[in-house]
Design a protein around this motif. Structure first.
Motif, mmCIF file in Angstrom:
data_model
loop_
_atom_site.group_PDB
_atom_site.id
_atom_site.type_symbol
_atom_site.label_atom_id
_atom_site.label_comp_id
_atom_site.label_asym_id
_atom_site.label_seq_id
_atom_site.Cartn_x
_atom_site.Cartn_y
_atom_site.Cartn_z
ATOM 1 N N GLY A 145 49.331 24.360 -25.206
ATOM 2 C CA GLY A 145 49.655 23.314 -24.245
ATOM 3 C C GLY A 145 51.099 23.436 -23.800
ATOM 4 N N VAL A 146 51.377 22.941 -22.598
ATOM 5 C CA VAL A 146 52.733 22.968 -22.043
ATOM 6 C C VAL A 146 53.020 21.619 -21.393
ATOM 7 N N ILE A 147 54.191 21.057 -21.715
ATOM 8 C CA ILE A 147 54.637 19.794 -21.131
ATOM 9 C C ILE A 147 55.941 20.040 -20.389
ATOM 10 N N VAL A 148 56.000 19.605 -19.140
ATOM 11 C CA VAL A 148 57.242 19.656 -18.365
ATOM 12 C C VAL A 148 57.551 18.237 -17.893
ATOM 13 N N ASN A 149 58.650 17.686 -18.370
ATOM 14 C CA ASN A 149 59.077 16.346 -17.979
ATOM 15 C C ASN A 149 60.164 16.432 -16.913
ATOM 16 N N ARG A 185 53.688 23.130 -34.088
ATOM 17 C CA ARG A 185 52.577 23.577 -34.937
ATOM 18 C C ARG A 185 51.231 23.501 -34.229
ATOM 19 N N PHE A 186 51.198 22.766 -33.112
ATOM 20 C CA PHE A 186 49.979 22.714 -32.311
ATOM 21 C C PHE A 186 50.014 23.712 -31.162
ATOM 22 N N GLY A 187 51.098 24.488 -31.075
ATOM 23 C CA GLY A 187 51.216 25.456 -29.978
ATOM 24 C C GLY A 187 51.542 24.809 -28.652
ATOM 25 N N ILE A 188 52.226 23.652 -28.683
ATOM 26 C CA ILE A 188 52.598 22.939 -27.459
ATOM 27 C C ILE A 188 54.089 23.125 -27.206
ATOM 28 N N ARG A 189 54.434 23.668 -26.055
ATOM 29 C CA ARG A 189 55.830 23.792 -25.644
ATOM 30 C C ARG A 189 56.230 22.566 -24.819
ATOM 31 N N VAL A 190 57.491 22.155 -24.954
ATOM 32 C CA VAL A 190 57.993 20.976 -24.240
ATOM 33 C C VAL A 190 59.325 21.317 -23.584
ATOM 34 N N MET A 191 59.417 21.041 -22.292
ATOM 35 C CA MET A 191 60.645 21.284 -21.536
ATOM 36 C C MET A 191 60.899 20.139 -20.577
ATOM 37 N N MET A 243 60.198 29.769 -23.043
ATOM 38 C CA MET A 243 60.854 28.536 -22.612
ATOM 39 C C MET A 243 60.301 27.376 -23.419
ATOM 40 N N ASN A 244 61.168 26.800 -24.252
ATOM 41 C CA ASN A 244 60.733 25.692 -25.093
ATOM 42 C C ASN A 244 61.953 24.918 -25.579
ATOM 43 N N GLY A 245 61.852 23.594 -25.568
ATOM 44 C CA GLY A 245 62.900 22.742 -26.107
ATOM 45 C C GLY A 245 64.152 22.652 -25.261
ATOM 46 N N SER A 246 64.086 23.099 -24.014
ATOM 47 C CA SER A 246 65.279 23.143 -23.160
ATOM 48 C C SER A 246 65.172 22.199 -21.977
ATOM 49 N N VAL A 247 66.342 21.718 -21.539
ATOM 50 C CA VAL A 247 66.459 20.975 -20.290
ATOM 51 C C VAL A 247 67.109 21.904 -19.278
ATOM 52 N N VAL A 248 66.416 22.193 -18.193
ATOM 53 C CA VAL A 248 66.879 23.156 -17.205
ATOM 54 C C VAL A 248 67.329 22.422 -15.948
ATOM 55 N N ARG A 249 68.595 22.594 -15.594
ATOM 56 C CA ARG A 249 69.103 21.989 -14.362
ATOM 57 C C ARG A 249 68.637 22.814 -13.166
ATOM 58 N N ILE A 250 68.243 22.115 -12.112
ATOM 59 C CA ILE A 250 67.874 22.760 -10.856
ATOM 60 C C ILE A 250 68.585 21.958 -9.760
ATOM 61 N N ASP A 251 69.833 22.365 -9.451
ATOM 62 C CA ASP A 251 70.730 21.477 -8.708
ATOM 63 C C ASP A 251 71.737 22.175 -7.798
#
Length: 269
Positions: A145-149, A185-191, A243-251
């Motif tokens: 799974g992949v989460i992008v906030n 541990r569930f194989g879910i990346r979060v960014m 890509m995991n655990g990072s906040v990426v600026r797009i600015d």
């Protein structure tokens, strides 16, 4: 994670960054569920792209529990979640009563609404998305799974009267790493993505002088971002397994500063 064939949920889907993300993921072959407040914009999106549209408030536990149940029934287990739902909202500490001229403390509900939608709403969907994958365990580093906030540069450089917005987006940014660690541990990346000034409904309500200052401060390109550029970055984060655990600026390399008086020779509005 390859996007084609995956079930994706996008919140704030009916306009701005969310709408562009829905379009991008659909073009890449995802089965997209679009969540937003019920109404004409959401209906128009569903008709145009022929996808599952679900009306609901992201800050409501009941609404989102029903929404994710509907997604699982109609499309299957979602493996991509993109949270774009958010509001700006004024949050000055004081306001002036128009009738009496008295300076009054800002109503607490104004602050609370922004936090509830931007921060609590983001966590609300994450908990339900993760629950759907909780029975699985990551194998050999495979994405499950992949989460992008959606955070904001206001998480770091919020302007005056952005107390609620800035703190809500700082919360979104700050939850990124602990969530990535918890869900690994569930194989879910979060960014999280932290956009600067983008051409969305929020941008349109900002005073003209403030908009000019924000754009003048962007080193390159000297313009607001386009929603499709945000959506393109969402795709890149989903597809790049490191890509995991990072906040990426797009600015455009902007660092927001407090607007001052209009520059000489330039009108205020």
């Amino acid at each position: 994670m390859q996007i084609k064939g995956q079930v994706a949920v996008v919140t704030g889907a009916a306009s701005g960054l969310g709408r562009a993300t829905v379009q991008r993921l659909a073009e890449q072959g995802a089965h997209v569920a679009a969540i937003d407040l019920a109404g004409a914009p959401l209906d128009a999106l569903a008709k145009e792209l022929k996808l599952l549209a679900i009306g609901g408030d992201v800050s409501s536990a009941t609404d989102m529990e029903a929404a994710f149940a509907q997604v699982r029934t109609a499309l299957g287990t979602p493996r991509i979640l993109v949270n774009c739902a958010g509001v700006l909202g004024p949050a000055r500490v004081f306001r002036t009563d128009k009738a009496t001229g008295r300076v009054m403390p800002r109503e607490l509900d104004v602050f609370r609404r922004v936090i509830e939608i931007n921060l609590v709403g983001t966590f609300n969907t994450i908990r339900l998305f993760a629950q759907g994958l909780s029975g699985e365990t990551a194998v050999d580093g495979e994405d499950r799974g992949v989460i992008v906030n959606t955070a904001s540069v206001a998480a770091y450089e919020a302007l005056s009267a952005q107390t609620a917005y800035g703190s809500s987006k700082a919360g979104v940014a700050s939850m990124t790493l602990p969530l990535a660690r918890e869900l690994a541990r569930f194989g879910i990346r979060v960014m999280a993505l932290a956009p600067g000034t983008f051409e969305t409904g929020m941008y349109e309500v900002v005073p003209a002088h403030t908009r000019r200052t924000l754009i003048d401060d962007v080193p390159f390109p000297p313009r607001p971002g386009r929603p499709e550029e945000f959506a393109h970055m969402v795709q890149a984060l989903i597809e790049n397994g490191m890509m995991n655990g990072s906040v990426v600026r797009i600015d455009g390399a902007v660092r927001m500063r407090e607007p001052t008086a209009p520059r000489e020779g330039r009108p205020a509005s």
